[in-house]
Design an enzyme around this catalytic site. Structure first.
Site, mmCIF file in Angstrom:
data_model
loop_
_atom_site.group_PDB
_atom_site.id
_atom_site.type_symbol
_atom_site.label_atom_id
_atom_site.label_comp_id
_atom_site.label_asym_id
_atom_site.label_seq_id
_atom_site.Cartn_x
_atom_site.Cartn_y
_atom_site.Cartn_z
ATOM 1 N N GLU A 44 -68.383 167.121 49.715
ATOM 2 C CA GLU A 44 -67.653 168.307 50.191
ATOM 3 C C GLU A 44 -68.136 169.573 49.492
ATOM 4 O O GLU A 44 -67.986 170.670 50.016
ATOM 5 C CB GLU A 44 -66.152 168.137 49.944
ATOM 6 C CG GLU A 44 -65.433 167.301 50.979
ATOM 7 C CD GLU A 44 -65.339 167.982 52.336
ATOM 8 O OE1 GLU A 44 -64.846 169.109 52.398
ATOM 9 O OE2 GLU A 44 -65.780 167.381 53.326
ATOM 10 N N TYR A 85 -60.013 171.999 47.718
ATOM 11 C CA TYR A 85 -60.445 170.725 47.124
ATOM 12 C C TYR A 85 -61.889 170.818 46.651
ATOM 13 O O TYR A 85 -62.219 170.478 45.510
ATOM 14 C CB TYR A 85 -60.295 169.592 48.154
ATOM 15 C CG TYR A 85 -61.014 168.317 47.767
ATOM 16 C CD1 TYR A 85 -60.470 167.435 46.835
ATOM 17 C CD2 TYR A 85 -62.258 167.987 48.331
ATOM 18 C CE1 TYR A 85 -61.134 166.262 46.467
ATOM 19 C CE2 TYR A 85 -62.919 166.825 47.973
ATOM 20 C CZ TYR A 85 -62.354 165.965 47.043
ATOM 21 O OH TYR A 85 -63.013 164.806 46.683
ATOM 22 N N SER A 133 -68.351 165.275 44.849
ATOM 23 C CA SER A 133 -68.188 164.988 46.281
ATOM 24 C C SER A 133 -69.171 165.767 47.143
ATOM 25 O O SER A 133 -69.498 166.927 46.862
ATOM 26 C CB SER A 133 -66.763 165.375 46.684
ATOM 27 O OG SER A 133 -66.639 165.432 48.084
#
Ligand code: NAP
Ligand code: F7E
Length: 364
Positions: A160, A181, A158
Site C-alpha cells: 500500500e 493506513y 506493505s
C-alpha cells in the site's frame, strides 16, 4: 544464493530446526516475540516458528470478547510444564509495557505484525491508525533500545505504500501512499531503516503485497467474497454488496508469505524485500474465480454499494519479488485462482460445520 544466517541446525524429531549459535553450552532453541499474533499472519507465523523449534511469545491486546480464535489450536496453558507458546497482554500504544516485555523475554527475533490494518477503516480512524500502525513501530524500536537487548526485528511493511506509483513495483519504486493506513506504514518503514542506520540494529522491512487465506479477516475483499459465495450457495443470502471492482491486486497465499518473513531474519545483513506473486488480478476477476468454483454466476448476485469506495483508491499493485527470490530463495506457489478455490472450499466447510453444529476447524 539463499541468504542464510550462520546458524546451527539440528533435528528435533522430524523437524530440522534453527538454533542460536551464540549462547554458552552450544545449541539453544531460539525465542521470538510476535506482535499481532492473533491476526492472520501472526497465527501462521507462530505455527511456522513452533514447527522450527522456537519458543514463541505472542503479544495480545485486551478484548472484552475472545480474540484468540486463530491461535486457540496452539494455545498452551500455564499448567503446561514446558511451554513453547506463551501469550502476554500488552498493546502497541503502551511503550512501557513493550520495554518490560522485551526485558523479560529477551527474544532473538521480534516480528512486528500488530496494526490497525484495514485501509478503508483508516479513513474513519486516521489518528488511531497513525498511533498504532505508525507510532507503534517506533515505540517498539525504542523499547528494544531501552531494554538493551540484542535482537533482530521484522517490520510488516506493505505494498500500500506504493499507492499511486504504477506497477510493477519493487524495492526501488517511490512511495506514494493513498490512505492514512499507508501513510502510517511509510512512517514505520522509514523508522525501521533509520534505526538500522542510526543504531546498527538488525531491522528489516518486508514489503508484502496482499496475501490471503481462510484465516483472512471477513471484511477484506477476498474473504468477503468467498464467505459470500458459501452463504449464497447455502441459500442463506442472495446478494453481495461491493465497491470498486476494477482495482487490481497481487494476491498471494499467507502461509507462504510468513516463511519469507522468517527468511529475512536469517540473513547475514539486514535489508528490505518485496514479497509478491507478480500476478495482477482485478476484484472482478477474483469474483469470477470464486463464484465459478462454486458453480455460480457472480453477476446475478453482486451489487454495487458506494459505501465501500475509498476517498482515494489504489488502482493497481503488482509486485516484482525477484530480489527475494534471488537472495532469500523464496518463490510463491499459490496464485490467485488457486487461492480463490482454497478460500471458497474452506468457507463452504466452515459454514457447513457451523450449520451442523460440528466443532469448527481452525484451518477454515
Ligand atoms: P490482521 O489480521 O488485521 O492482524 C492485525 C493484528 O494486529 C491482530 O492480531 C490485532 O489484534 C493486532 N493489533 C491491532 N491493534 C493493536 C494494538 N493496538 N496493539 C497490539 N496489537 C494490535 O493483519 P494481517 O493480515 O495478519 O497482517 C499482519 C501485518 O502485516 C499488519 O501489520 C498488516 O498491516 C501488514 N500487512 C498485511 C498484508 C496483507 O495482505 N495481509 C500486506 C502487507 C502488510 P486483534 O486480533 O486483537 O485485533
Ligand atoms: O481491498 C476493493 C478495495 O480491503 C482490496 C490489507 O491487508 O492489503 C490489504 O489492503 C481492493 C480495494 O485490501 C470492497 O477498494 C471493492 O481496492 O481487501 P482490501 P487492501 O485495501 O488492498 C494491503 C497490502 C495491506 O497492507 C492492508 O493491511 O478491493 N473493494 N469492494 C473492496 N474492499 C473491501 N474491503 N470491501 C469491499 O466491499
Amino acid at each position: 544464493m539463499f541468504c542464510r544466517r550462520t546458524l546451527q541446525f539440528r533435528y528435533v524429531g522430524d523437524l530440522f530446526v534453527a538454533q542460536t549459535d551464540s549462547r554458552e553450552g552450544g545449541i539453544v532453541a531460539k525465542t521470538a516475540l510476535i506482535t499481532g499474533v492473533t491476526g492472520q499472519d501472526g497465527s501462521y507465523l507462530a505455527e511456522l516458528l513452533l514447527d522450527k523449534g522456537y519458543t514463541v511469545h505472542g503479544l495480545i491486546r485486551r478484548s472484552s470478547s475472545f480474540n484468540t480464535e486463530r491461535i486457540d489450536h496452539i494455545y498452551q496453558g500455564p499448567e503446561e510444564p514446558e511451554r513453547s507458546f506463551v501469550l502476554h497482554h500488552a498493546d502497541l500504544t503502551d511503550g512501557v509495557a513493550l520495554v518490560n516485555l522485551l526485558r523479560d523475554i529477551q527474544p532473538d527475533e521480534v516480528y512486528n505484525l500488530g496494526a490497525q490494518s484495514h485501509v478503508r477503516v483508516s479513513f474513519d480512524a486516521p489518528l488511531y491508525t497513525g498511533d498504532v500502525t505508525g507510532l507503534g513501530t517506533i515505540r517498539l524500536l525504542e523499547a528494544v533500545r531501552a531494554s538493551g537487548i540484542q535482537t533482530r526485528i521484522y517490520q510488516a511493511s506493505s505494498s500500500e505504500m506504493f499507492g499511486a506509483s504504477p506497477p510493477p513495483q519493487n524495492e526501488k519504486t517511490p512511495f506514494h501512499p493513498r490512505s492514512p493506513y499507508s501513510v502510517a506504514k511509510v512512517y514505520s518503514y522509514w523508522a525501521t531503516v533509520n534505526y538500522r542506520e542510526a543504531y546498527d540494529m538488525f531491522a528489516v522491512n518486508g514489503i508484502l503485497f496482499n496475501h490471503e487465506s481462510p484465516r483472512r479477516g471477513e471484511t477484506f475483499v477476498t474473504r468477503k467474497i468467498t464467505r459470500g459465495v458459501a452463504r449464497i450457495k447455502a441459500g442463506l443470502q442472495d446478494r453481495l454488496h461491493l465497491g470498486n471492482l476494477d482495482a487490481v491486486r497481487d494476491w498471494g497465499y499467507a502461509p507462504e508469505y510468513v516463511d519469507a518473513m522468517w527468511r529475512m531474519l536469517q540473513c547475514d545483513t539486514p535489508d528490505d524485500y518485496v514479497v509478491a506473486t507478480g500476478e495482477g488480478v482485478s476484484v472482478r476477476q477474483f469474483l469470477e474465480f470464486a463464484f465459478e468454483h462454486a458453480g455460480l454466476d457472480w453477476a446475478e448476485h453482486v451489487r454495487y454499494d458506494p459505501k465501500y469506495e475509498r476517498p482515494s483508491e489504489v488502482d493497481a499493485l503488482i509486485g516484482d519479488a525477484s530480489k527475494a527470490e534471488e537472495l532469500l530463495g523464496w518463490k510463491p506457489e499459490v496464485k490467485s485462482r488457486e487461492l480463490a478455490r482454497i478460500m471458497v472450499d474452506a468457507d463452504i466447510r466452515l459454514l457447513s460445520d457451523q450449520l451442523t453444529g460440528a466443532a469448527v476447524r481452525v484451518d477454515r
